[in-house]
Design a protein around this motif. Structure first.
Motif, PDB file in Angstrom:
ATOM      1  N   UNK A  43       0.893  -0.998  -0.047  1.00  0.00           N
ATOM      2  CA  UNK A  43      -0.134  -0.010   0.017  1.00  0.00           C
ATOM      3  C   UNK A  43       0.950   1.398  -0.128  1.00  0.00           C
ATOM      4  N   UNK A  44       0.594   2.201  -0.767  1.00  0.00           N
ATOM      5  CA  UNK A  44       1.174   3.527  -0.980  1.00  0.00           C
ATOM      6  C   UNK A  44       0.354   4.553  -0.366  1.00  0.00           C
ATOM      7  N   UNK A  45      -0.758   4.423   0.063  1.00  0.00           N
ATOM      8  CA  UNK A  45      -1.880   5.335   0.557  1.00  0.00           C
ATOM      9  C   UNK A  45      -3.047   4.812   1.445  1.00  0.00           C
ATOM     10  N   UNK A  46      -3.701   5.800   2.056  1.00  0.00           N
ATOM     11  CA  UNK A  46      -4.625   5.157   2.969  1.00  0.00           C
ATOM     12  C   UNK A  46      -5.821   5.279   2.177  1.00  0.00           C
ATOM     13  N   UNK A  47      -6.945   4.311   2.566  1.00  0.00           N
ATOM     14  CA  UNK A  47      -8.049   4.034   1.824  1.00  0.00           C
ATOM     15  C   UNK A  47      -9.016   3.839   2.869  1.00  0.00           C
TER      16      UNK A  47
ATOM     17  N   UNK B  94       4.843   4.264   8.000  1.00  0.00           N
ATOM     18  CA  UNK B  94       4.356   3.586   9.160  1.00  0.00           C
ATOM     19  C   UNK B  94       2.703   3.904   9.411  1.00  0.00           C
ATOM     20  N   UNK B  95       2.314   5.021   8.999  1.00  0.00           N
ATOM     21  CA  UNK B  95       0.937   5.634   9.124  1.00  0.00           C
ATOM     22  C   UNK B  95       0.077   4.991   8.275  1.00  0.00           C
ATOM     23  N   UNK B  96       0.438   4.574   6.914  1.00  0.00           N
ATOM     24  CA  UNK B  96      -0.281   3.612   5.934  1.00  0.00           C
ATOM     25  C   UNK B  96      -0.384   2.329   6.498  1.00  0.00           C
ATOM     26  N   UNK B  97       0.863   1.800   7.213  1.00  0.00           N
ATOM     27  CA  UNK B  97       0.717   0.476   7.806  1.00  0.00           C
ATOM     28  C   UNK B  97      -0.312   0.276   8.924  1.00  0.00           C
TER      29      UNK B  97
ATOM     30  N   UNK C  21      -5.668  17.763   3.597  1.00  0.00           N
ATOM     31  CA  UNK C  21      -6.259  16.461   3.164  1.00  0.00           C
ATOM     32  C   UNK C  21      -5.739  15.351   4.061  1.00  0.00           C
ATOM     33  N   UNK C  22      -6.635  14.469   4.865  1.00  0.00           N
ATOM     34  CA  UNK C  22      -6.194  13.558   5.668  1.00  0.00           C
ATOM     35  C   UNK C  22      -5.251  12.526   5.049  1.00  0.00           C
ATOM     36  N   UNK C  23      -5.404  12.254   3.817  1.00  0.00           N
ATOM     37  CA  UNK C  23      -4.596  11.391   3.152  1.00  0.00           C
ATOM     38  C   UNK C  23      -3.032  11.873   3.008  1.00  0.00           C
ATOM     39  N   UNK C  24      -2.694  13.157   3.404  1.00  0.00           N
ATOM     40  CA  UNK C  24      -1.308  13.563   3.496  1.00  0.00           C
ATOM     41  C   UNK C  24      -0.587  12.657   4.556  1.00  0.00           C
ATOM     42  N   UNK C  25      -1.469  12.533   5.565  1.00  0.00           N
ATOM     43  CA  UNK C  25      -0.802  12.089   6.861  1.00  0.00           C
ATOM     44  C   UNK C  25       0.206  10.770   6.542  1.00  0.00           C
ATOM     45  N   UNK C  26      -0.131   9.916   5.749  1.00  0.00           N
ATOM     46  CA  UNK C  26       0.508   8.813   5.365  1.00  0.00           C
ATOM     47  C   UNK C  26       1.368   8.950   4.041  1.00  0.00           C
ATOM     48  N   UNK C  27       1.621   9.770   3.359  1.00  0.00           N
ATOM     49  CA  UNK C  27       2.396  10.166   2.123  1.00  0.00           C
ATOM     50  C   UNK C  27       3.604   9.851   2.371  1.00  0.00           C
ATOM     51  N   UNK C  28       4.524   9.420   1.756  1.00  0.00           N
ATOM     52  CA  UNK C  28       6.095   9.024   1.567  1.00  0.00           C
ATOM     53  C   UNK C  28       6.332   9.797   0.522  1.00  0.00           C
ATOM     54  N   UNK C  29       6.669  11.074   0.081  1.00  0.00           N
ATOM     55  CA  UNK C  29       6.600  11.730  -1.109  1.00  0.00           C
ATOM     56  C   UNK C  29       8.182  11.382  -1.816  1.00  0.00           C
ATOM     57  N   UNK C  30       8.294  10.996  -2.690  1.00  0.00           N
ATOM     58  CA  UNK C  30       9.670  10.872  -3.518  1.00  0.00           C
ATOM     59  C   UNK C  30      10.334  12.066  -3.565  1.00  0.00           C
TER      60      UNK C  30
END
Length: 357
Positions: free
Chosen positions: A131-135, A159-162, A268-277
């Motif tokens: 997983x690369x994002x939160x759904x 870790x947030x995505x996990x 956007x709450x989805x930013x909490x788990x991002x690991x931006x390249x």
């Protein structure tokens, strides 16, 4: 068995024929360069996408109509369908069979929940969800639950995505996104760079236009460049330049001009788990970095990474980044330790230590 001779299938959310590169593209390339036989299959382009203009004629023309083997040895497949996945009749195994690609793999890594069908399980003895994002809800959430129930392991990009997957009983690992350091690192450090701040990436709801505008107004002597497909929702000051989409091969030259790389993340709450390249691409190119603080993105002033929590401290973070030694040699050293080669080796060890079903 030798993982160098392995057959590996990556089921990805993004194809490799546009302006962006994602983790699956780098893993595919690095695995193929190590000797593995790699197939990279991405989200199908549907008739609905074409009719509604979500993909334009020019982009469509750049996509191969069948298997395309690139210079690294990766075989790419971008399927075309009538209905978007997971609706309609699309199945990965049928697409492989249609193109004469053997359907049994030593490992399958899937990061696109929409590509899931129970038949994917039969393709391999090692199925890994990456997983690369939160759904948190919707179709992708439901598909994700099905994948986790069937998978042998999970490799998350943060870790947030996990944590968002809940309590798991299967083996897990976090490997944050890396960087193609050799591509982005300048051949010469050179002198201090001009007052130029750059953002490269998507311009969707996860990008904070208001913060960009505030920085530009507060620093009229600084140039701001935004590179990505899309337009600003409102007029910007004259020191902001919109470049549109920039080809991946042209990004290093652009970033190597800049003093600061920007990651203005929205609420956007989805930013909490991002690991931006982009974090490591910016650092590798010798820029300091300003980013909104998240559970993944933390300050590291020594390496030139400055964070802010909201608009109240965002200007101070930018001022610190502009004052950081330029080019950012310490940041370049940090990025060098986050190469895709090192991360691929870690991924290979984890995947091929799994017991085959």
């Amino acid at each position: 068995m030798s993982d160098a001779a392995a057959r590996i299938l990556l089921l990805s959310h993004s194809h490799a024929f546009g302006p962006f590169r994602v983790g699956s593209h780098h893993y595919a390339r690095t695995l193929a360069e190590s000797g593995a036989e790699v197939v990279h299959l991405s989200t199908p382009v549907s008739l609905a996408h074409r009719v509604t203009g979500r993909i334009d004629a020019h982009t469509l023309a750049t996509l191969p109509r069948g298997p395309m083997r690139d210079e690294a040895g990766v075989t790419h497949l971008v399927p075309r369908t009538i209905a978007p996945v997971p609706y309609g009749r699309f199945r990965v195994d049928r697409e492989l069979r249609r193109h004469g690609i053997a359907e049994r793999f030593d490992a399958v890594l899937i990061d696109q929940p929409l590509l899931w069908h129970e038949s994917v399980r039969a393709l391999t003895g090692r199925l890994v969800y990456r997983p690369t994002d939160m759904y948190p809800d919707g179709v992708k959430h439901a598909q994700q639950q099905r994948i986790v129930a069937a998978a042998d392991a999970v490799i998350a990009t943060s870790s947030a995505v996990l944590r968002a997957l809940g309590d798991l009983t299967l083996p897990t690992l976090v490997i944050e996104n890396g960087v193609d350091a050799e591509r982005f690192t300048a051949s010469s450090a050179g002198g201090a760079r001009e007052l130029l701040c750059v953002y490269v990436g998507a311009l969707d709801g996860r990008f904070d236009w208001n913060q960009l505008g505030a920085w530009a107004r507060q620093h009229p002597d600084v140039r701001f460049i935004v590179a990505g497909p899309g337009q600003a929702p409102a007029p910007l000051t004259s020191n902001v330049e919109m470049l549109g989409a920039v080809d991946y091969d042209q990004l290093p030259a652009l970033l190597q001009q800049a003093r600061v790389g920007l990651l203005p993340l929205s609420d956007d709450p989805l930013n909490a788990g991002r690991s931006p390249m982009k974090l490591y691409e910016y650092l590798a190119a010798g820029t300091a970095v300003v980013t909104r603080e998240t559970p993944v993105l933390r300050a590291d002033a020594v390496s030139g990474v400055y964070t802010y929590r909201d608009g109240a401290d965002a200007d101070a973070a930018l001022r610190s980044a502009l004052a950081h030694p330029s080019p950012n040699i310490a940041g370049m050293r940090r990025a060098a330790a986050e190469s895709w080669g090192a991360k691929t080796a870690q991924l290979q060890r984890f995947v091929f230590d799994l017991t085959q079903r």
